[in-house]
Design a protein around this motif. Structure first.
Motif, PDB file in Angstrom:
ATOM      1  N   HIS A 129       0.788  -1.172   0.024  1.00 41.69           N
ATOM      2  CA  HIS A 129       0.028  -0.163  -0.068  1.00 41.69           C
ATOM      3  C   HIS A 129       0.856   0.986   0.047  1.00 41.69           C
ATOM      4  CE1 HIS A 129      -3.572  -2.310   0.492  1.00 41.69           C
ATOM      5  NE2 HIS A 129      -2.991  -3.061   1.279  1.00 41.69           N
ATOM      6  N   VAL A 130       0.427   2.117  -0.802  1.00 47.95           N
ATOM      7  CA  VAL A 130       1.063   3.703  -0.773  1.00 47.95           C
ATOM      8  C   VAL A 130       0.014   4.744  -0.622  1.00 47.95           C
ATOM      9  CG1 VAL A 130       2.685   2.571  -2.568  1.00 47.95           C
ATOM     10  CG2 VAL A 130       0.633   3.653  -3.198  1.00 47.95           C
ATOM     11  N   LEU A 163       1.228   8.653  -5.089  1.00 45.99           N
ATOM     12  CA  LEU A 163       0.918   7.718  -6.280  1.00 45.99           C
ATOM     13  C   LEU A 163       1.902   7.897  -7.389  1.00 45.99           C
ATOM     14  CD1 LEU A 163      -2.832   8.347  -6.553  1.00 45.99           C
ATOM     15  CD2 LEU A 163      -1.749   6.226  -5.734  1.00 45.99           C
ATOM     16  N   GLN A 164       2.046   6.923  -8.014  1.00 43.13           N
ATOM     17  CA  GLN A 164       2.944   6.859  -9.249  1.00 43.13           C
ATOM     18  C   GLN A 164       2.083   5.852 -10.364  1.00 43.13           C
ATOM     19  OE1 GLN A 164       6.527   4.721  -8.555  1.00 43.13           O
ATOM     20  NE2 GLN A 164       7.143   6.275  -7.023  1.00 43.13           N
ATOM     21  N   ASP A 212      -0.118   2.350 -10.348  1.00 41.13           N
ATOM     22  CA  ASP A 212      -0.670   2.105  -8.922  1.00 41.13           C
ATOM     23  C   ASP A 212      -2.182   1.894  -9.127  1.00 41.13           C
ATOM     24  OD1 ASP A 212       1.726   2.507  -7.852  1.00 41.13           O
ATOM     25  OD2 ASP A 212       1.416   4.508  -7.070  1.00 41.13           O
ATOM     26  N   TYR A 235      -4.050   4.342 -11.729  1.00 42.03           N
ATOM     27  CA  TYR A 235      -3.494   5.715 -11.652  1.00 42.03           C
ATOM     28  C   TYR A 235      -2.404   5.716 -13.056  1.00 42.03           C
ATOM     29  CZ  TYR A 235      -1.189  10.050 -10.497  1.00 42.03           C
ATOM     30  OH  TYR A 235      -0.783  11.306 -10.456  1.00 42.03           O
ATOM     31  N   ALA A 289      -4.506   2.622  -1.946  1.00 36.14           N
ATOM     32  CA  ALA A 289      -3.897   2.407  -3.312  1.00 36.14           C
ATOM     33  C   ALA A 289      -2.888   1.345  -2.922  1.00 36.14           C
ATOM     34  CB  ALA A 289      -3.219   3.732  -3.784  1.00 36.14           C
ATOM     35  N   THR A 290      -2.371   0.533  -4.040  1.00 40.03           N
ATOM     36  CA  THR A 290      -1.477  -0.523  -3.819  1.00 40.03           C
ATOM     37  C   THR A 290      -0.638  -0.113  -4.945  1.00 40.03           C
ATOM     38  OG1 THR A 290      -2.632  -2.297  -5.119  1.00 40.03           O
ATOM     39  CG2 THR A 290      -3.052  -2.053  -2.714  1.00 40.03           C
ATOM     40  N   ARG A 291       0.841  -0.566  -4.674  1.00 37.70           N
ATOM     41  CA  ARG A 291       1.839  -0.603  -5.820  1.00 37.70           C
ATOM     42  C   ARG A 291       2.144  -2.210  -6.023  1.00 37.70           C
ATOM     43  NH1 ARG A 291       5.647   3.641  -4.738  1.00 37.70           N
ATOM     44  NH2 ARG A 291       3.701   4.929  -5.438  1.00 37.70           N
ATOM     45  N   ASN A 337       7.897  -2.084  -7.924  1.00 37.65           N
ATOM     46  CA  ASN A 337       8.600  -0.770  -7.850  1.00 37.65           C
ATOM     47  C   ASN A 337       9.379  -0.264  -8.690  1.00 37.65           C
ATOM     48  OD1 ASN A 337       7.831  -0.500  -4.880  1.00 37.65           O
ATOM     49  ND2 ASN A 337       9.189  -2.249  -4.404  1.00 37.65           N
TER      50      ASN A 337
END
Length: 351
Positions: free
Chosen positions: A290-291, A296-297, A300, A314, A345-347, A350
């Motif tokens: 989670h971020v 946010l990137q 995501d 996103y 949100a999740t990423r 990386n």
């Protein structure tokens, strides 16, 4: 004479009653006139918009429940198939062992050397006889153990199959019940969508922009320029795929290639990048890490409503790709459009 007078009195009384009724009926009717049937007022545009927006959220969460039930059905179908295969394999092994044991028993019966008496007659001494008896007992015990273990395995496999069938039936029932509920919601949405269709094009556009305001062509084209700058090749593939689906219709339960629901779009996008996700917004929430919204990137995943019923991707510049709702297409919308409905949100990768 008296009889004629009596009949004349009765006739006059009857005529008087009829005349009185004829006079009274119009009087009563005029005293209590029939009221006109009440006409239900036509809903205002604001009321229709509000009802449609509420149904859209309800519909989204119901579709999410349906997707989760479908995942459970698929998993239990696979479990049932494995259990059936295990049962068939165990049964075949037991049958084969039974045949071999029958042959062994027949050989022992027909060959005197394999019987206790035969062992005694063919032995050269007491020690040899006892050795042969020990060997026979070991063979018999081993055979019994093999049969017992195979039978136990078969019983366990049969029990597993029965349990899997039970779970599958339960999951299918749940999925069908959810589909029935969603059919009711869909009917309501259709009713109000039909009413909304009587509005002008400008009014309909205003409603859609208030619920899912689409980014301009300039903003969308700018995203196509920034995608190559994404560091991770996997994220770049996922974002590129998602943007390429813009304009395709929303369809509940769909995962492409011609139409999508929300989790179907994100699932297909990351599948194109070699990453497997379940066809469920709530399920995808547990993937990656989670971020914060402020961090946010591109790539995501953003999640909305409680319980979670919607997921988007996103794509940068404060925008996200979304498969919104029945009657709309996949589109690029502001990441802030759902406001307080945002969950997290999740990423997955990386950068």
């Amino acid at each position: 004479m008296a009889n004629r007078l009596s009949r004349r009195v009765r006739l006059i009384s009857a005529l008087s009653a009829v005349c009185a009724a004829a006079v009274l009926i119009p009087a009563v009717a005029s005293a209590a006139p029939q009221s006109a049937p009440s006409v239900k007022p036509k809903p205002t545009i604001a009321q229709v918009d509000k009802e449609l927006a509420a149904l859209a959220v309800q519909n989204t969460q119901l579709v999410e429940k349906y997707n989760q039930a479908q995942i459970a059905v698929t998993a239990r179908q696979q479990a049932a198939a494995k259990a059936q295969a295990a049962e068939a394999a165990a049964k075949a092994t037991v049958d084969e062992a039974g045949v071999e044991l029958s042959r062994s028993a027949l050989a022992q019966y027909e060959g005197g050397a394999f019987s206790a008496a035969g062992a005694l007659l063919s032995s050269n001494g007491g020690t040899n006889y006892l050795d042969q008896l020990d060997t026979m007992q070991m063979i018999s015990a081993h055979a019994a153990q093999v049969v017992s273990s195979f039978t136990t395995a078969q019983n366990a496999a049969t029990a597993a199959k029965n349990k899997a069938d039970e779970l599958l039936a339960s999951a299918t029932k749940t999925r069908d019940e959810l589909a029935a509920q969603r059919a009711k919601v869909k009917a309501q949405v259709k009713q109000y969508a039909t009413l909304l269709a009587t509005l002008t094009a400008a009014q309909r556009k205003a409603f859609q922009n208030s619920v899912n305001p689409q980014a301009s062509k300039v903003q969308t084209q700018a995203l196509q320029v920034t995608v190559p700058d994404i560091t991770s090749a996997q994220v770049r593939k996922a974002v590129t795929f998602a943007l390429a689906q813009v304009g395709k219709p929303y369809q509940w339960g769909a995962g492409g290639p011609g139409s999508y629901d929300c989790s179907g779009l994100t699932m297909a996008s990351y599948r194109a990048a070699g990453i497997s996700l379940p066809h469920s917004a709530a399920g995808q929430y547990n993937y990656g890490h989670h971020v914060a919204f402020s961090d946010l990137q591109p790539g995501d995943l953003l999640f909305f409503y409680r319980p979670i019923g919607h997921v988007t991707m996103y794509v940068g510049n404060g925008l996200m790709v979304s498969a919104p709702e029945t009657g709309e297409d996949v589109k690029v919308i502001p990441a802030t459009v759902f406001g307080s409905s945002y969950v997290g949100a999740t990423r997955l990768v990386n950068s």
